[in-house]
Motif scaffolding. Structure first.
Motif, PDB file in Angstrom:
ATOM      1  N   ALA A   1       0.834  -1.204   0.000  1.00  0.00           N
ATOM      2  CA  ALA A   1       0.000   0.000   0.000  1.00  0.00           C
ATOM      3  C   ALA A   1       0.870   1.255   0.000  1.00  0.00           C
ATOM      4  O   ALA A   1       0.564   2.235  -0.687  1.00  0.00           O
TER       5      ALA A   1
ATOM      6  N   ARG B   1       2.364   1.760  -3.441  1.00  0.00           N
ATOM      7  CA  ARG B   1       1.354   2.336  -4.345  1.00  0.00           C
ATOM      8  C   ARG B   1       1.187   3.822  -4.108  1.00  0.00           C
ATOM      9  O   ARG B   1       1.144   4.608  -5.045  1.00  0.00           O
ATOM     10  N   ARG B   2       1.087   4.211  -2.820  1.00  0.00           N
ATOM     11  CA  ARG B   2       0.931   5.633  -2.496  1.00  0.00           C
ATOM     12  C   ARG B   2       2.152   6.429  -2.913  1.00  0.00           C
ATOM     13  O   ARG B   2       2.025   7.558  -3.402  1.00  0.00           O
TER      14      ARG B   2
ATOM     15  N   GLU C   1      -5.731   8.081   3.839  1.00  0.00           N
ATOM     16  CA  GLU C   1      -5.308   6.697   4.039  1.00  0.00           C
ATOM     17  C   GLU C   1      -4.511   6.588   5.332  1.00  0.00           C
ATOM     18  O   GLU C   1      -3.954   7.572   5.821  1.00  0.00           O
TER      19      GLU C   1
END
Length: 221
Positions: A23, A26-27, A124
């Motif tokens: 994650a 990806r960020r 997020e």
């Protein structure tokens, strides 16, 4: 454009090279793509990130004045007779502390979500397992004021207000919970301090939270 030489991003190579979760990767890719678009439009990138180790060391130092101020004001208001931990359940205190650490990050997210373009969809959360540190990040640009409000909101809601309530109500457990939560905002205080110290004569300045490090990145032109 003017920039203080003492203002810089996180220089801890170990922290910056830590293994990222899928994650986080990806960020980070999305962030770098956004950064490339910003620089292609003529923006200059300035990192104002803070090292986790440095923030933890600051928290140790910050705890001393917090204790002195909190306990001193408590004694002035309630006297020595008001000092009591008889109603304090240690296990309950630890459980509440854990819950409030999670709430701390939720407050960051909820506050930034108010300002973000797509609100909650732009927020997020993550966890740096190497440092046992949860975090919240906003994926879209914010103004200086919006970023600072979101960064400091947990300090006021979970730290300052409970400290004041503990002093006024004569509750040592509430006071100490507020002190601990105010101290847990040490990293947020450092980040805001960096932002406030940074001076720019740029006509356009935007603030974007770093997706994998504590602090943000300024784009200015």
């Amino acid at each position: 454009m003017k920039k203080e030489k003492s203002v810089q991003g996180n220089t801890d190579a170990k922290e910056k090279s830590r293994a990222l979760t899928p994650a986080e990767e990806r960020r980070l890719r999305a962030f770098e793509e956004l950064a490339d678009r910003m620089t292609a439009r003529g923006f200059r990138r300035v990192e104002l990130t803070v090292g986790i180790v440095k923030a933890n060391l600051f928290a140790v130092l910050l705890l001393i004045p917090l204790l002195l101020a909190g306990v001193g004001l408590f004694l002035l208001k309630n006297g020595a007779a008001g000092v009591s931990f008889r109603r304090l359940n240690p296990l309950l205190f630890l459980v509440m502390l854990f819950v409030l650490i999670v709430v701390h990050e939720l407050i960051h997210g909820l506050t930034w979500a108010v300002f973000a373009e797509h609100h909650w969809a732009d927020i997020e959360f993550g966890f740096m397992k190497q440092y046992l540190t949860p975090y919240c990040t906003c994926r879209v640009p914010l103004t200086k004021g919006q970023y600072i409000v979101g960064a400091l909101m947990p300090l006021f809601l979970l730290g300052v207000l409970p400290m004041l309530a503990g002093i006024l109500l004569g509750s040592m457990s509430t006071l100490f919970m507020g002190i601990i939560m105010a101290d847990s905002a040490a990293g947020d205080i450092l980040i805001v301090w960096k932002i406030l110290r940074y001076r720019s004569d740029a006509g356009s300045v935007v603030y974007i939270d770093h997706p994998t490090q504590a602090g943000g990145v300024i784009f200015e032109k």
